[in-house]
Design an enzyme around this catalytic site. Structure first.
Site, PDB file in Angstrom:
ATOM      1  N   GLU A 287      37.595  55.613 -10.610  1.00 24.62           N
ATOM      2  CA  GLU A 287      37.505  56.320 -12.003  1.00 24.62           C
ATOM      3  C   GLU A 287      38.998  56.939 -12.194  1.00 24.62           C
ATOM      4  O   GLU A 287      39.435  56.719 -13.645  1.00 24.62           O
ATOM      5  CB  GLU A 287      36.554  57.199 -12.181  1.00 24.62           C
ATOM      6  CG  GLU A 287      36.177  57.364 -13.640  1.00 24.62           C
ATOM      7  CD  GLU A 287      34.823  58.178 -13.691  1.00 24.62           C
ATOM      8  OE1 GLU A 287      33.752  57.657 -14.299  1.00 24.62           O
ATOM      9  OE2 GLU A 287      34.950  59.455 -13.529  1.00 24.62           O
ATOM     10  N   HIS A 308      28.378  43.208  11.061  1.00 26.26           N
ATOM     11  CA  HIS A 308      27.428  41.944  11.061  1.00 26.26           C
ATOM     12  C   HIS A 308      27.221  41.257   9.822  1.00 26.26           C
ATOM     13  O   HIS A 308      26.348  40.303   9.668  1.00 26.26           O
ATOM     14  CB  HIS A 308      26.259  42.636  11.820  1.00 26.26           C
ATOM     15  CG  HIS A 308      26.380  42.829  13.307  1.00 26.26           C
ATOM     16  ND1 HIS A 308      25.995  42.085  14.359  1.00 26.26           N
ATOM     17  CD2 HIS A 308      26.818  44.105  13.885  1.00 26.26           C
ATOM     18  CE1 HIS A 308      26.442  42.857  15.409  1.00 26.26           C
ATOM     19  NE2 HIS A 308      26.840  44.055  15.034  1.00 26.26           N
ATOM     20  N   LYS A 422      28.831  52.169 -22.744  1.00 30.88           N
ATOM     21  CA  LYS A 422      27.906  53.135 -23.600  1.00 30.88           C
ATOM     22  C   LYS A 422      27.688  52.808 -24.906  1.00 30.88           C
ATOM     23  O   LYS A 422      26.613  52.917 -25.730  1.00 30.88           O
ATOM     24  CB  LYS A 422      28.488  54.745 -23.387  1.00 30.88           C
ATOM     25  CG  LYS A 422      28.396  55.138 -22.072  1.00 30.88           C
ATOM     26  CD  LYS A 422      29.021  56.601 -22.066  1.00 30.88           C
ATOM     27  CE  LYS A 422      29.072  57.183 -20.535  1.00 30.88           C
ATOM     28  NZ  LYS A 422      29.535  58.511 -20.564  1.00 30.88           N
TER      29      LYS A 422
END
Length: 447
Positions: A287, A308, A422
């Protein structure tokens, strides 16, 4: 020995010229942070936060935590992003790995988290767990209107008031919010809930050492004074530029690698307790740096588990990555590999060794393989996992993040990009005031 040591030797080889070139820029970046003259300087209250936190505030937070610990079997921390990741990172690092599988003990409630997602199954299952249980709520939001925590708080507040009664619930809700404005502040003042303030000059991803993180950490039973002490000591160590400033060295090295074509940073740990610390780190750097078409992409792996699954890509994939390894020098507990007469699994050669000895050799062997495979490697060794060391590590990364953002040439303290989703979500949900956006997005998705 220092609590934190940084080694960049296995990264410097790949970008020494670029590293040397960042020295003057780093001096300028640190000066901007310390004097408040850089981009986003309205949000650098975290720089001296640890050393300036009054003892009276720590005492008050501990008293609130003690009250909740006395009254509750569970305490739900409601928040998203920086409003919960820091607390979860510290609590996970300092707690028994299987703490969630034990029943709550007297004066030792389980700290749970809500509002960090919009998962209906998650919320229904949380409600079911809390049914007929004694629980409290710490709700964290600057505005009180952020969608995810607002939904969770409305649902859980109703449940708490139904189970405990409206009057009793008042003592079981703590709001951490703006000092003067916002929906949550208004609710808290109207209902008489205890409140703590999110400082105006500290952004969410830098807020773990404010009441945002300190109260949930104290409720979990950890020593917040020691956490702050560690951060305050690191604050002093990184206040001035130079080769002993490990935040500066880390910020310079990662930017040197970025300028040499390494675009992805993998934060690697070899201790599963640090998984959520990596999640906190990813928000802090993602951010802060991902803007203006720039930024190192922050990713993480939990080794040896992820060797793995991701080991092949790291070893032989596109050479645009570098690694920063957090290594814990001394585990808190001891387990040795036993001898077995049949030795069908072929591991008697490890008999008598501590499990961590094996882990450290896996770490060293992986480092050698990855560096030889073209992956630069920085190593951060911390002495152990406790409050003081974690406080140092938190501040180390925060300070380095500010320096690194200025080296990139961005404002490390804003996040304009998070508003885009948003606006679309509100338009799709037909939120009042978004009528024009609703019409536009419906036209877009209908082709």
């Amino acid at each position: 020995m220092k609590s934190i040591e940084l080694n960049i030797n296995d990264a410097l080889y790949f970008a020494e010229k670029q590293y040397v070139a960042t020295e003057g820029e780093a001096v300028e970046a640190i000066t901007k942070l310390e004097k408040g003259t850089g981009l986003g300087s309205d949000y650098i209250g975290w720089v001296n936060l640890a050393s300036e936190t009054p003892a009276s505030l720590v005492e008050q937070i501990n008293a609130t935590a003690a009250r909740l610990r006395e009254a509750c079997e569970y305490v739900v921390c409601i928040g998203i992003g920086g409003s919960y990741l820091g607390a979860k990172a510290v609590n996970t690092a300092l707690s028994d790995s299987f703490a969630d599988y034990y029943a709550p003990a007297p004066k030792s409630p389980k700290v749970l988290y809500a509002g960090q997602n919009i998962g209906e199954d998650y919320m229904a299952e949380l409600q079911n767990l809390l049914k007929d249980k004694k629980f409290g709520i710490i709700v964290i939001s600057k505005s009180g209107t952020t969608t995810e925590p607002a939904i969770a708080f409305r649902i859980l507040r109703d449940q708490l008031e139904a189970q405990a009664g409206k009057e009793a619930a008042k003592d079981l809700i703590v709001a951490i919010t703006d000092a003067n404005k916002g929906a949550l502040r208004t609710m808290a003042d109207q209902e008489g809930w205890q409140t703590y303030v999110i400082p105006d000059n500290v952004g969410g991803r830098f807020s773990v050492l404010t009441p945002v993180g300190l109260l949930p950490i104290a409720v979990a039973g950890h020593d917040i004074a020691r956490l702050l002490a560690g951060a305050a000591d690191m604050e002093k160590e990184t206040a001035h530029p130079g080769p002993d400033n490990i935040s500066e060295v880390y910020a310079r090295m990662r930017n040197a690698l970025y300028r040499s074509g390494k675009k992805i940073e993998l934060l690697v740990n070899y201790n599963p307790k640090l998984h959520f610390f990596s999640e906190w780190w990813k928000q802090l750097y993602g951010e802060s740096e991902g803007k203006d078409g720039k930024g190192i992409f922050p990713a993480s792996v939990d080794n040896t588990t992820d060797l793995h699954s991701m080991g092949q890509w790291i070893q032989e994939g596109e050479r645009t990555i570098f690694e920063t390894v957090i290594s814990v020098k001394k585990p808190a507990l001891s387990v040795r590999v036993p001898e077995n007469a049949a030795n069908l699994d072929g591991i008697n050669y490890l008999a008598g060794k501590n499990v961590d000895e094996v882990n450290k050799m896996a770490e060293l062997g992986t480092k050698i393989a990855h560096v030889e495979g073209g992956v630069p490697n920085m190593r951060i060794e911390i002495s152990k996992l406790d409050e003081y060391v974690l406080g140092q590590l938190i501040y180390f990364f925060e300070k380095a993040c500010g320096i690194s953002g200025y080296l990139l040439g961005v404002n490390p303290f804003n996040q304009p990009g998070v508003e885009a989703y948003k606006k679309n979500m509100f338009a799709l949900l037909e939120k009042p005031g978004y009528e024009t956006e609703t019409a536009a997005i419906k036209t877009k998705i209908q082709g």
